[in-house]
Design a protein around this motif. Structure first.
Motif, PDB file in Angstrom:
ATOM      1  N   GLY A  18       0.695  -1.249  -0.071  1.00  0.00           N
ATOM      2  CA  GLY A  18       0.006   0.043   0.057  1.00  0.00           C
ATOM      3  C   GLY A  18       0.966   1.440  -0.016  1.00  0.00           C
ATOM      4  O   GLY A  18       0.393   2.449  -0.360  1.00  0.00           O
ATOM      5  N   LEU A  19       1.995   1.086   0.403  1.00  0.00           N
ATOM      6  CA  LEU A  19       3.032   2.461   0.401  1.00  0.00           C
ATOM      7  C   LEU A  19       3.662   2.403  -1.189  1.00  0.00           C
ATOM      8  O   LEU A  19       4.575   3.489  -1.151  1.00  0.00           O
ATOM      9  N   MET A  20       3.494   1.521  -1.882  1.00  0.00           N
ATOM     10  CA  MET A  20       4.186   1.468  -3.085  1.00  0.00           C
ATOM     11  C   MET A  20       3.736   2.613  -4.166  1.00  0.00           C
ATOM     12  O   MET A  20       4.292   3.006  -5.138  1.00  0.00           O
ATOM     13  N   GLY A  21       2.656   2.809  -4.174  1.00  0.00           N
ATOM     14  CA  GLY A  21       1.880   3.755  -5.112  1.00  0.00           C
ATOM     15  C   GLY A  21       1.799   3.066  -6.461  1.00  0.00           C
ATOM     16  O   GLY A  21       1.506   1.729  -6.546  1.00  0.00           O
ATOM     17  N   SER A 163      -7.197  -1.735   2.649  1.00  0.00           N
ATOM     18  CA  SER A 163      -7.301  -2.843   1.568  1.00  0.00           C
ATOM     19  C   SER A 163      -7.187  -2.099   0.102  1.00  0.00           C
ATOM     20  O   SER A 163      -7.131  -0.996  -0.156  1.00  0.00           O
ATOM     21  N   GLN A 164      -6.899  -3.058  -0.782  1.00  0.00           N
ATOM     22  CA  GLN A 164      -6.965  -2.639  -2.245  1.00  0.00           C
ATOM     23  C   GLN A 164      -8.190  -2.325  -2.824  1.00  0.00           C
ATOM     24  O   GLN A 164      -8.562  -1.740  -3.927  1.00  0.00           O
ATOM     25  N   VAL A 165      -9.359  -2.960  -2.108  1.00  0.00           N
ATOM     26  CA  VAL A 165     -10.748  -2.747  -2.564  1.00  0.00           C
ATOM     27  C   VAL A 165     -11.631  -2.512  -1.315  1.00  0.00           C
ATOM     28  O   VAL A 165     -10.950  -2.218  -0.383  1.00  0.00           O
ATOM     29  N   ILE A 213     -13.198  -5.848  13.012  1.00  0.00           N
ATOM     30  CA  ILE A 213     -12.215  -5.709  11.905  1.00  0.00           C
ATOM     31  C   ILE A 213     -12.966  -4.989  10.648  1.00  0.00           C
ATOM     32  O   ILE A 213     -14.019  -5.366  10.535  1.00  0.00           O
ATOM     33  N   VAL A 214     -12.499  -3.955  10.608  1.00  0.00           N
ATOM     34  CA  VAL A 214     -13.286  -3.220   9.276  1.00  0.00           C
ATOM     35  C   VAL A 214     -11.997  -3.170   8.106  1.00  0.00           C
ATOM     36  O   VAL A 214     -11.271  -2.608   8.393  1.00  0.00           O
ATOM     37  N   VAL A 215     -12.664  -3.506   7.042  1.00  0.00           N
ATOM     38  CA  VAL A 215     -12.005  -3.486   6.025  1.00  0.00           C
ATOM     39  C   VAL A 215     -12.318  -2.438   5.097  1.00  0.00           C
ATOM     40  O   VAL A 215     -13.612  -2.579   4.622  1.00  0.00           O
ATOM     41  N   PHE A 216     -11.658  -1.492   4.448  1.00  0.00           N
ATOM     42  CA  PHE A 216     -12.133  -0.327   3.567  1.00  0.00           C
ATOM     43  C   PHE A 216     -10.870  -0.190   2.546  1.00  0.00           C
ATOM     44  O   PHE A 216      -9.715  -0.646   2.549  1.00  0.00           O
ATOM     45  N   ASP A 217     -11.175   0.621   1.461  1.00  0.00           N
ATOM     46  CA  ASP A 217     -10.393   0.828   0.391  1.00  0.00           C
ATOM     47  C   ASP A 217      -9.504   1.997   0.458  1.00  0.00           C
ATOM     48  O   ASP A 217      -9.882   3.116   1.050  1.00  0.00           O
ATOM     49  N   ARG A 231     -19.138   5.854   8.129  1.00  0.00           N
ATOM     50  CA  ARG A 231     -20.138   6.283   6.827  1.00  0.00           C
ATOM     51  C   ARG A 231     -19.057   5.429   5.740  1.00  0.00           C
ATOM     52  O   ARG A 231     -18.060   4.959   6.023  1.00  0.00           O
ATOM     53  N   GLY A 232     -19.428   5.663   4.520  1.00  0.00           N
ATOM     54  CA  GLY A 232     -18.587   5.043   3.259  1.00  0.00           C
ATOM     55  C   GLY A 232     -18.955   3.521   3.190  1.00  0.00           C
ATOM     56  O   GLY A 232     -19.949   2.936   3.755  1.00  0.00           O
ATOM     57  N   ARG A 233     -18.009   3.069   2.477  1.00  0.00           N
ATOM     58  CA  ARG A 233     -18.085   1.684   2.108  1.00  0.00           C
ATOM     59  C   ARG A 233     -17.271   0.890   2.819  1.00  0.00           C
ATOM     60  O   ARG A 233     -15.840   1.489   2.657  1.00  0.00           O
ATOM     61  N   PHE A 234     -17.633  -0.152   3.532  1.00  0.00           N
ATOM     62  CA  PHE A 234     -16.717  -0.979   4.049  1.00  0.00           C
ATOM     63  C   PHE A 234     -17.169  -2.330   4.497  1.00  0.00           C
ATOM     64  O   PHE A 234     -18.512  -2.534   4.479  1.00  0.00           O
ATOM     65  N   THR A 235     -16.404  -3.269   4.916  1.00  0.00           N
ATOM     66  CA  THR A 235     -17.014  -4.634   5.441  1.00  0.00           C
ATOM     67  C   THR A 235     -16.633  -4.484   6.833  1.00  0.00           C
ATOM     68  O   THR A 235     -15.373  -4.365   7.181  1.00  0.00           O
TER      69      THR A 235
END
Length: 241
Positions: A18-21, A163-165, A213-217, A231-235
């Motif tokens: 996630g740090l690579m861009g 996450s990436q998604v 655990i909350v997974v988000f983009d 708020r927003g999209r997450f699982t």
């Protein structure tokens, strides 16, 4: 603390990738600065923030082991890579005048503090961001497990996995077009269906200690703050019921 924030204290887990861009290896300064801005937006809500950063952008122990390197040595190299990433993130945060401490599970006092649980908690109480480096300090354990362990030790209300998604899917949505996205899951669902969220030991540790655990983009601007605000999209993964 802001009355509309859903959590008092959170741990943010960021993968090394996630740090690579857009790079294929190493660190992208623009990406790290954007992550620092995300952390700042959550600190501005009055929420305590601590982080665990992976090292896969520099060296991944499992890949080294797969090429014939002894696993413990490879994992030790991977843990050192996480220290480099933690120092880079600390630099980006302090450039924004956010008081930050790096604590390493492998003692290296000339570079950063050694992990001491009570000291880390005191840093958080003083409003500092704490970045936990070097995983658990032991080979054969992932930084996912380290994130779950530190979240429990710090008394966090949630572990937020960048996450990436935008959540958890039944399969990789970048490869499987009709993959199903979940808004909520139980820990049992994740383990029983072998969903690729975090490793089983991390899931079990959060389950045993009732840490959701909350997974988000991580690529969506302001997503970290939006999740903290509910708020927003997450699982969200919890005990359910």
């Amino acid at each position: 603390m802001a009355s509309d924030a859903k959590f008092r204290r959170v741990l943010l887990k960021i993968s090394g990738e996630g740090l690579m861009g857009d790079r294929e290896f190493g660190l992208d300064i623009t990406t790290i600065d954007r992550i620092a801005a995300e952390v700042q937006s959550v600190r501005d809500l009055g929420v305590d923030v601590c982080c665990v950063v992976g090292g896969g952008n520099i060296f991944r122990g499992l890949s080294g082991a797969a090429k014939g390197m002894e696993r413990a040595a490879a994992d030790n190299m991977g843990m050192l890579a996480t220290v480099m990433n933690a120092l880079a993130l600390q630099n980006a945060l302090e450039a924004r005048n956010i008081d930050t401490r790096v604590q390493s599970a492998i003692p290296m006092p000339s570079v950063c503090e050694s992990f001491i649980r009570r000291k880390a908690i005191r840093h958080l109480e003083k409003g500092r961001v704490v970045i936990f480096a070097a995983g658990t300090g032991n080979p054969f354990f992932t930084t996912d497990t380290a994130a779950a362990l530190r979240a429990v030790e710090m008394g966090c209300d949630a572990l937020l996995k960048a996450s990436q998604v935008d959540g958890v899917y039944s399969a990789d949505p970048k490869k499987v077009k009709d993959a199903v996205r979940y808004d909520t899951l139980t820990f049992h669902d994740v383990l029983a269906n072998d969903l690729a969220v975090m490793d089983a030991s991390a899931i079990s540790l959060c389950r045993e200690n009732n840490v959701p655990i909350v997974v988000f983009d991580m690529h969506t601007d302001k997503a970290f703050a939006e999740v903290v605000l509910g708020r927003g999209r997450f699982t969200i993964i919890n005990e359910g019921g």
